[in-house]
Design a protein around this motif. Structure first.
Motif, short mmCIF file in Angstrom:
data_model
loop_
_atom_site.label_atom_id
_atom_site.label_comp_id
_atom_site.label_asym_id
_atom_site.label_seq_id
_atom_site.Cartn_x
_atom_site.Cartn_y
_atom_site.Cartn_z
N ILE A 124 0.86 -1.18 0.00
CA ILE A 124 0.00 0.00 0.00
C ILE A 124 0.89 1.23 0.00
N GLY A 125 0.86 1.98 -1.10
CA GLY A 125 1.69 3.17 -1.21
C GLY A 125 2.90 2.93 -2.09
N THR A 126 2.73 3.00 -3.40
CA THR A 126 3.81 2.68 -4.33
C THR A 126 4.92 3.71 -4.29
N GLY A 127 4.55 4.99 -4.19
CA GLY A 127 5.56 6.04 -4.18
C GLY A 127 6.40 6.01 -5.44
N THR A 128 7.71 5.92 -5.28
CA THR A 128 8.61 5.90 -6.43
C THR A 128 8.62 4.55 -7.14
N GLY A 129 8.19 3.50 -6.44
CA GLY A 129 8.23 2.15 -7.00
C GLY A 129 9.43 1.34 -6.56
#
Length: 390
Positions: free
Chosen positions: A120-125
Motif C-alpha cells: 500500500i503506497g507505491t511512491g517511487t516504485g
C-alpha cells in the motif's frame, strides 16, 4: 550514461550497501535485490532536501542529487500533492524512505518464496521493485492513490526490467480479490482500514507504520487470524507520511478556538514539554490513550506574561486546551480548557498511568484489531488493555 557516471553511481551505491551491512546485514537475496534495483533510477529529476525542502535538480546539481540518492536518509520526491506551491508553503507529500528503514521493514516482513505480497503506497516504485526482484513480479501488487505517482512508478519499474502489478486507487478501500501472505504499507495509518485483515491468509503478516495525532512514530506488525482479526506488537524508530484518506487539516485559530469561547482556568504541575518533548515513550503512550487529540506549540504569543503556549485539540475540533509557560516558573503552569472534554486532565491521567507502569517504551505495547474493526491497544499482553479516553 557515460562510463565515468556509471562508475560514480556504482561507487556511491556500494558505499551505502556497506553502511547498511554494518547495522542490518542484508541476506544474499536482499543484497541481490539492492544491486539489481538501483535506488537512483527511481528518483525524479527534482527532489527536495532538508527542513526547508530546497529543490535539488539532477541536471543542475548532479553530484548533490546522486549523494541524496545514496545517503541513508529519506528523500522528498513530491511536494504539495504535486501542485505548484508558488511562493506558498511547501510540504512533503511523497518520499523515498531511508534505505535502512526500507530493508529493516523488508526483514520484518519475513517474505518467503512463493508469498503473494500487497504493498500500500507505491511512491517511487523502489520498494515494489525490491519485492519483485526477490519474489518475482507476478507475486507483487502495489497500490498508489496518486495517479501521477502511479504512472511514474510503473515507468521506473519497467525501466528496471520489472513488472509488478501497479494499481491506481485508494488502498484503504480497494478489494484486490486475492488472499495475501504479506501486506506492507509505506504510509502511516491511525487505524487499520476495514477489510485488510480479512484479506490476509491465516498467519499472514501485515507491517504498518503507525501514527496517532499526538505522535507519528513506530511500526505495527500484525499477524492475521482466520476469523478476520489480527494481533501484534509495536516496534520503534520510524516515521512515515500519513495515508491520504486519514489526513486531518486543522489549525488552532482557523478551525478550533472561537472568539466567543470562554475557557475554564486552573493550574497544573505537569510541565507541557514532558508530554511533547524528546521522550518518545511518553508521547507514544499518551497517543494510544487519547487517540483523537493533537497538539502544537505557539512560541511567543502576544499574551502578557506568556513565553510559550501549548495548544491541544480534538480532531473533531470540539474541545481544546492551552497550557501557558511564563518563561520562569517550571513547577506550576496555567491551564485553559474549553469544550465537553477536559483535554489537559486527560493528558495528566495518561501520563500518570504511563509513569505508574514503569514508563514502558513503544516495543512493550501491542494492538488487537477485531473482525468488526475495533482497535484495542495493550501493554505486555492482549489481556492487559490500555485505558482510553471516552
Amino acid at each position: 550514461m557515460t562510463h565515468a557516471n556509471g562508475a560514480t553511481e556504482q561507487a556511491v551505491a556500494g558505499g551505502l550497501l556497506r553502511r547498511l551491512n554494518e547495522t542490518l546485514p542484508l541476506t544474499p537475496e536482499w543484497t541481490a535485490a539492492y544491486e539489481g534495483v538501483p535506488r537512483h533510477r527511481f528518483l525524479p529529476d527534482t527532489v527536495w532536501l532538508g527542513d526547508g525542502l530546497a529543490p535539488c535538480d539532477r541536471r543542475q546539481h548532479p553530484g548533490a542529487w546522486l549523494r541524496a540518492a545514496y545517503d541513508d536518509e529519506a528523500v522528498v520526491t513530491q511536494i504539495n500533492d504535486g501542485a505548484d506551491p508558488g511562493d506558498g508553503e511547501r510540504w512533503p507529500s511523497c518520499s523515498a524512505s531511508a534505505p535502512s528503514i526500507v530493508f529493516r521493514m523488508l526483514h520484518m516482513l519475513n517474505v518467503r518464496d512463493g508469498d503473494r505480497v500487497l504493498e500500500i503506497g507505491t511512491g517511487t516504485g523502489w520498494n515494489a521493485g525490491l519485492l519483485a526482484h526477490r519474489l518475482g513480479s507476478d507475486l507483487v501488487t502495489t497500490i498508489e492513490v496518486d495517479p501521477a505517482l502511479a504512472e511514474r512508478a510503473a515507468e521506473n519499474l519497467k525501466g528496471a526490467g520489472l513488472a509488478p502489478r501497479v494499481v491506481t486507487g485508494d488502498g484503504a478501500v480497494l478489494d484486490m480479490g486475492h488472499e495475501w501472505d504479506r501486506l506492507l504499507a509505506t504510509c502511516s495509518v491511525r487505524k487499520v482500514p476495514p477489510g485488510w485483515a480479512a484479506r490476509m491468509k491465516p498467519g499472514g503478516v501485515m507491517l504498518l507504520p503507525w501514527e496517532t495525532p499526538w505522535l507519528c512514530y513506530g511500526l505495527l506488525r500484525l499477524v492475521a487470524d482466520a476469523d478476520g482479526s489480527a494481533v501484534g506488537t509495536f516496534h520503534p524508530h520510524s516515521a512515515f507520511m500519513l495515508m491520504r484518506g486519514q489526513r486531518t487539516d486543522l489549525r488552532i485559530f482557523r478551525d478550533v478556538v472561537g472568539d466567543d469561547h470562554v475557557p475554564d482556568e486552573r493550574s497544573t504541575p505537569l510541565p507541557p514539554w514532558s508530554v511533547t518533548g524528546d521522550d518518545w515513550a511518553a508521547q507514544f503512550a499518551i497517543g494510544l490513550q487519547i487517540p483523537d487529540v493533537w497538539w502544537t506549540w505557539h512560541e511567543g504569543p502576544d499574551v502578557e506574561g506568556v513565553s510559550a503556549r501549548l495548544w491541544l485539540a480534538t480532531t473533531d475540533a470540539t474541545s481544546w486546551a492551552a497550557v501557558d509557560y511564563d518563561g520562569q516558573t517550571d513547577d506550576r503552569f496555567t491551564v485553559w480548557e474549553h469544550g465537553r472534554r477536559r483535554l489537559w486532565s486527560e493528558v495528566e491521567a495518561a501520563h500518570r498511568w504511563w509513569r505508574g507502569h514503569a514508563c514502558p517504551g513503544p516495543g512493550q505495547f501491542g494492538m488487537t484489531v477485531a473482525p468488526d474493526g475495533r482497535h484495542t491497544p495493550w501493554l505486555g499482553a492482549p489481556n492487559w488493555p490500555v485505558p482510553r479516553s471516552k
